[in-house]
Design a protein around this motif. Sequence first.
Motif, short mmCIF file in Angstrom:
data_model
loop_
_atom_site.label_atom_id
_atom_site.label_comp_id
_atom_site.label_asym_id
_atom_site.label_seq_id
_atom_site.Cartn_x
_atom_site.Cartn_y
_atom_site.Cartn_z
N PHE A 121 0.82 -1.21 0.00
CA PHE A 121 0.00 0.00 0.00
C PHE A 121 0.86 1.26 0.00
CE2 PHE A 121 -3.54 -2.51 2.35
CZ PHE A 121 -3.93 -3.07 1.15
N SER A 122 2.10 1.15 0.46
CA SER A 122 2.97 2.33 0.47
C SER A 122 3.31 2.82 -0.93
CB SER A 122 4.27 2.02 1.23
OG SER A 122 5.10 1.14 0.49
N GLY A 123 2.99 2.02 -1.93
CA GLY A 123 3.23 2.44 -3.30
C GLY A 123 2.13 3.31 -3.87
N ASP A 124 1.04 3.50 -3.15
CA ASP A 124 -0.09 4.28 -3.67
C ASP A 124 0.18 5.78 -3.80
OD1 ASP A 124 -1.53 1.97 -3.90
OD2 ASP A 124 -2.86 2.36 -2.21
N PRO A 125 0.87 6.43 -2.85
CA PRO A 125 1.03 7.89 -2.94
C PRO A 125 1.75 8.32 -4.22
CG PRO A 125 1.57 7.13 -0.74
CD PRO A 125 1.40 5.91 -1.58
N SER A 143 6.95 11.14 -3.11
CA SER A 143 6.67 10.99 -1.68
C SER A 143 7.85 10.31 -1.01
CB SER A 143 5.40 10.15 -1.46
OG SER A 143 4.28 10.78 -2.05
N GLY A 144 8.24 10.82 0.16
CA GLY A 144 9.38 10.27 0.88
C GLY A 144 9.08 8.93 1.52
N VAL A 145 10.13 8.25 1.98
CA VAL A 145 10.00 6.92 2.57
C VAL A 145 9.12 6.96 3.82
CG1 VAL A 145 11.23 5.01 3.66
CG2 VAL A 145 12.20 6.13 1.64
N PHE A 146 9.35 7.95 4.71
CA PHE A 146 8.56 8.03 5.94
C PHE A 146 7.08 8.24 5.62
CE2 PHE A 146 6.71 10.36 9.56
CZ PHE A 146 6.94 9.43 10.56
N PHE A 147 6.79 9.10 4.67
CA PHE A 147 5.40 9.35 4.25
C PHE A 147 4.78 8.05 3.74
CE2 PHE A 147 2.03 10.42 1.34
CZ PHE A 147 1.41 11.53 1.89
#
Length: 289
Positions: free
Chosen positions: A105-109, A113-117
Amino acid sequence: MTALRWQGLFFSAIALLVALASLPVGATVGSAMLLLLVGLIVVLGVPHGAFDPLFAQRLHALAGLRDWSLFTLAYLLPALLVLLLWQRAPGYFLGGFLLISLAHFSGDPEAGSGVFFRVLYGGLMIVLPACLHVDEVARLFGMLADPADAATLAGWLHLASWPWLVATFFVVLWTARQRWQAALEMLAVAVLAIAASPLVAFTVFFCGMHGARHFLRSLAYAGPGAARSGLRYAVLPMVAVALLLAGALWIWRDVALEERLVRLIFIGLAALTVPHMALIERVRFGSRW
């Protein structure tokens, strides 16, 4: 405005409306609603993975029966291993599924977008439902693993949910100064995850954000004629998935309907996510997503 931005705005509006309609917190999902949610996930969410053969063809220049047979074997083997892990060690399966879902899901932004975001965003639908729905989360987990392990994991998520929520609040404020839509999308996912029941929140997110965004990016990646090519490549995988889902329902025919459907959603998604990520993450980290 690009299609991805319109999709993000549409999802944010729907997510906030569903969250508002879910107040006051505490409503449970009945059997009829559960059937509807499963139907939406199968029809609107799962098909975003149907482009996987197209990605494989572009990445590996597959051609001929031998290449496609090897790809099919390589795709199905990880899925079968996931199913074996669930049977042998459901507690480890559940923890692993949550971690890979967060990563996926972290690939959605949006790009940049930074790693923390991304990590914070990826965990919103995993961690935040335990804020106000920890008992429901534990009950759902108990359909996938030992109830004691499920309660322990839900308790840890509940503890993590409050600092996760605070971090989300400050990241939204910070991001809004330069990337207002990214901040809005994160806010919408967070509010949805907190207010709506876990299954409703997951369905809206999986279909309206994750699946829809992946579909639009797949079309952009594939280029002109992608829709026609995608449909051609997608027919057999979707038939195979439908047969697997039908087979799972038959195998679990003696299990209560609610538990059967919850297993169908999450065990099925876990099995499909591992080979799906093997293709998609390569594209994403290759700066072609």
